[in-house]
Design a protein around this motif. Structure first.
Motif, mmCIF file in Angstrom:
data_model
loop_
_atom_site.group_PDB
_atom_site.id
_atom_site.type_symbol
_atom_site.label_atom_id
_atom_site.label_comp_id
_atom_site.label_asym_id
_atom_site.label_seq_id
_atom_site.Cartn_x
_atom_site.Cartn_y
_atom_site.Cartn_z
ATOM 1 N N ARG A 6 51.946 -6.246 -42.546
ATOM 2 C CA ARG A 6 51.629 -7.683 -42.540
ATOM 3 C C ARG A 6 51.700 -8.292 -41.146
ATOM 4 N N PHE A 7 52.647 -7.840 -40.359
ATOM 5 C CA PHE A 7 52.778 -8.477 -39.040
ATOM 6 C C PHE A 7 51.593 -8.159 -38.145
ATOM 7 N N LEU A 9 48.705 -8.659 -38.817
ATOM 8 C CA LEU A 9 47.678 -9.681 -39.003
ATOM 9 C C LEU A 9 47.710 -10.709 -37.883
ATOM 10 N N PHE A 10 48.819 -10.789 -37.181
ATOM 11 C CA PHE A 10 48.892 -11.864 -36.182
ATOM 12 C C PHE A 10 49.518 -11.460 -34.864
ATOM 13 N N THR A 11 49.854 -10.193 -34.702
ATOM 14 C CA THR A 11 50.357 -9.777 -33.382
ATOM 15 C C THR A 11 49.379 -8.784 -32.775
ATOM 16 N N LEU A 12 49.066 -8.995 -31.515
ATOM 17 C CA LEU A 12 48.158 -8.086 -30.819
ATOM 18 C C LEU A 12 48.866 -6.771 -30.549
#
Lengths: 149, 401
Positions: A6-7, A9-12
């Motif tokens: 899930r993470f 989805l928003f960390t490069l």
């Protein structure tokens, strides 16, 4: 099974670029921009405000798949500036807009809090449990808390 | 489009109802989404169960424990994400530890969020860190930080704690829980909102929807209370009209005050946009152009940039949100109350884009930094014509909550 953590989805990832720009070879002044690790929240807002810009002939986005953590933005301009410039301009305008709304919010919250004499929000009163009636300390007009500037 | 405006209709300790005008539908929806999914809070993320003889299985219980809203006032600055923290497991800057140890000796009892006791960091955090920068992270936390929202944080005498499980004589529960900072995109338990009501066009003048009905549409679909705010539709369909009034009802779980949820949401939007602008500039300019550095947090919208600009360094160099330095070091912006951190020279301009305001200031960090080398191509004068902050200008940076 194929879903990412899930993470992700928003960390490069390491070395991952935030955007990738592909200029269109068949349509003049058009580009496809792939924005990594962002979703409809950013995409739709930008699309909406790109369309308000008279320089923009076309703007649209898609989030190709729910499991892909990126969206694709297509922009075509009238040639007075490049798609990327227009995108930057739009984002800057949006940042200014958010700033304005932020100021409005603070003003209104302050006013409303005075008006209704709101008891402190959750978490604010000290450790003690204060019954509603006895909580008498009025909010001073110039009282500062962490939400004030 | 007219200037954006907000009118707050109702404000309570756990909800706010407001009307937003002068923005696009897409913006209003993004704002809704960002409040629901991108505002950071604290929630219990790991549960080590030592004894559980209750009727609920371990997974069931740990899920329930995770759902407890914990007071997260100013969590954005007061805590680190696990992924940004240099510690090896848990430390006081990225975790909060709770114990729950209940045994029923008589009759029946309820285990509630009141039984969750915070363990002081000294008892579990033995790591030595250079704490120069880290110290003030803790001081930024709001009151009651990490305390389960309930009787302990609410002046309302009728407020009840949250039930976890009901036990009978002889049953026991003992567990250790670790709370982390996170956002709702990862798991819904981190959402500051129980619900966000969102409506526009209550009369359906725009015909964005078609109502299903059996006999009489009007009788079967009563108007919402938002309908009082708008004139009823005329006889003729106006095909040029667009939605421009948005009715929000933000209800929080108790982890954040509604004010903070909204303002943080805006800050989060700004951060996303800034990240995109920065990425655009990076494409335009050669990768290693001097002065083109930004707090690594901006690159992806979230503070995961420990590797680049790390926490350990000097105070307040690393993150976007902690860098009050922006506002304060901008010449001319520092003292005036209008000093939004971005382009404070622009307070008067109607719509600060394209202006070359204060953005090129030799600010300690961030955008202003471009003046060290390249001038920004499009002149990022982001104005924040604010001035609502009253007298205390010195602290009035954007993001300086």
């Amino acid at each position: 099974m194929n879903a990412l953590q899930r993470f992700e989805l928003f960390t490069l990832n390491d070395g991952e670029k935030a955007i990738e720009v592909v200029e269109d070879t068949k349509i003049p002044n058009a580009a496809t921009i792939v924005v990594a690790k962002q979703d409809h929240t950013l995409a739709n807002m930008i699309r909406g405000y790109l369309l308000k810009n008279p320089k923009v002939l076309f703007a649209g986005y898609k989030a190709p798949h729910p499991l892909d953590p990126h969206f694709i933005l297509k922009i075509q301009t009238d040639g007075t500036s490049t798609p990327l410039e227009v995108l930057q301009e739009t984002c800057n305008a949006l940042i200014a807009l958010v700033g304005k709304i932020d100021a409005k919010f603070r003003e209104q919250f302050q006013q409303k809090e005075l008006e209704i004499g709101l008891e402190e929000p959750f978490g604010a009163p000290g450790a003690g449990r204060l019954p509603r009636g006895e909580y008498a300390e009025p909010r001073r007009a110039n009282a500062m808390d962490y939400l004030d500037f | 489009m007219e200037d954006p405006a907000i009118r707050i209709r109702e404000l309570a300790k756990d909800r706010v109802e407001f009307v937003m005008t002068g923005v696009d539908l897409s913006f209003a929806n993004s704002f809704r989404r960002v409040i629901m999914a991108d505002v950071a809070t604290v929630a219990i993320d790991m549960v080590e169960i030592e004894v559980n003889t209750t009727v609920l299985v371990d997974e069931f219980l740990s899920h329930r424990i995770g759902m407890i809203p914990l007071t997260s006032t100013n969590c954005e600055e007061g805590m680190r994400y696990k992924r940004d923290c240099p510690c090896l497991g848990i430390c006081r800057y990225c975790a909060i530890v709770y114990d729950i140890d209940v045994r029923c000796t008589e009759g029946e009892m309820n285990v509630t969020s009141d039984h969750l006791t915070m363990v002081p960091p000294d008892q579990w955090d033995h790591e030595e860190q250079d704490s120069s920068a880290a110290e003030d992270i803790l001081s930024k936390r709001g009151k009651n930080f990490g305390v389960p929202a309930g009787p302990a944080t609410d002046p309302d005498p009728n407020r009840r704690p949250i039930s976890l499980v009901r036990m009978r004589k002889g049953q026991a529960l003992k567990a250790r829980c670790v709370a982390r900072k996170g956002i709702a995109k990862e798991h819904a338990k981190w959402s500051p909102c129980a619900a966000v009501g969102f409506e526009y066009d209550p009369h359906n003048k725009l015909r964005h929807t078609a109502y299903w009905y059996e006999v009489d549409e009007k009788a079967e679909w009563p108007l919402s209370k938002n309908a009082d705010e708008e004139a009823p539709p005329g006889d003729v369909f106006d095909f040029t009209s667009i939605p421009d009034r948005f009715y929000f009802d933000v209800e929080t779980t108790g982890s954040l005050a509604p004010q903070e949820a909204c303002l943080r949401g805006l800050a989060e939007l700004q951060q996303k946009l800034a990240g995109l602008v920065f990425a655009c500039r990076k494409v335009n300019e050669p990768a290693d152009a001097p002065g083109l550095q930004m707090p690594s947090t901006m690159a992806n919208g979230h503070t995961d940039g420990f590797d680049k600009n790390g926490w350990g360094g000097g105070a307040q160099t690393a993150t976007w949100n902690t860098s009050r330095a922006w506002a304060n070091t901008a010449p001319g912006g520092g003292a005036s109350s209008a000093g939004g951190s971005w382009g404070s020279g622009n307070a008067g301009s109607p719509d600060g884009y394209g202006q070359r305001g204060g953005a090129r200031s030799p600010a300690a960090n961030g955008w202003g930094n471009a003046s060290g080398g390249a001038t920004s191509p499009s002149g990022n004068g982001w104005s924040r014509p604010d001035g609502s902050s009253g007298g205390d200008g010195a602290d009035s940076g954007w993001g300086a909550f």
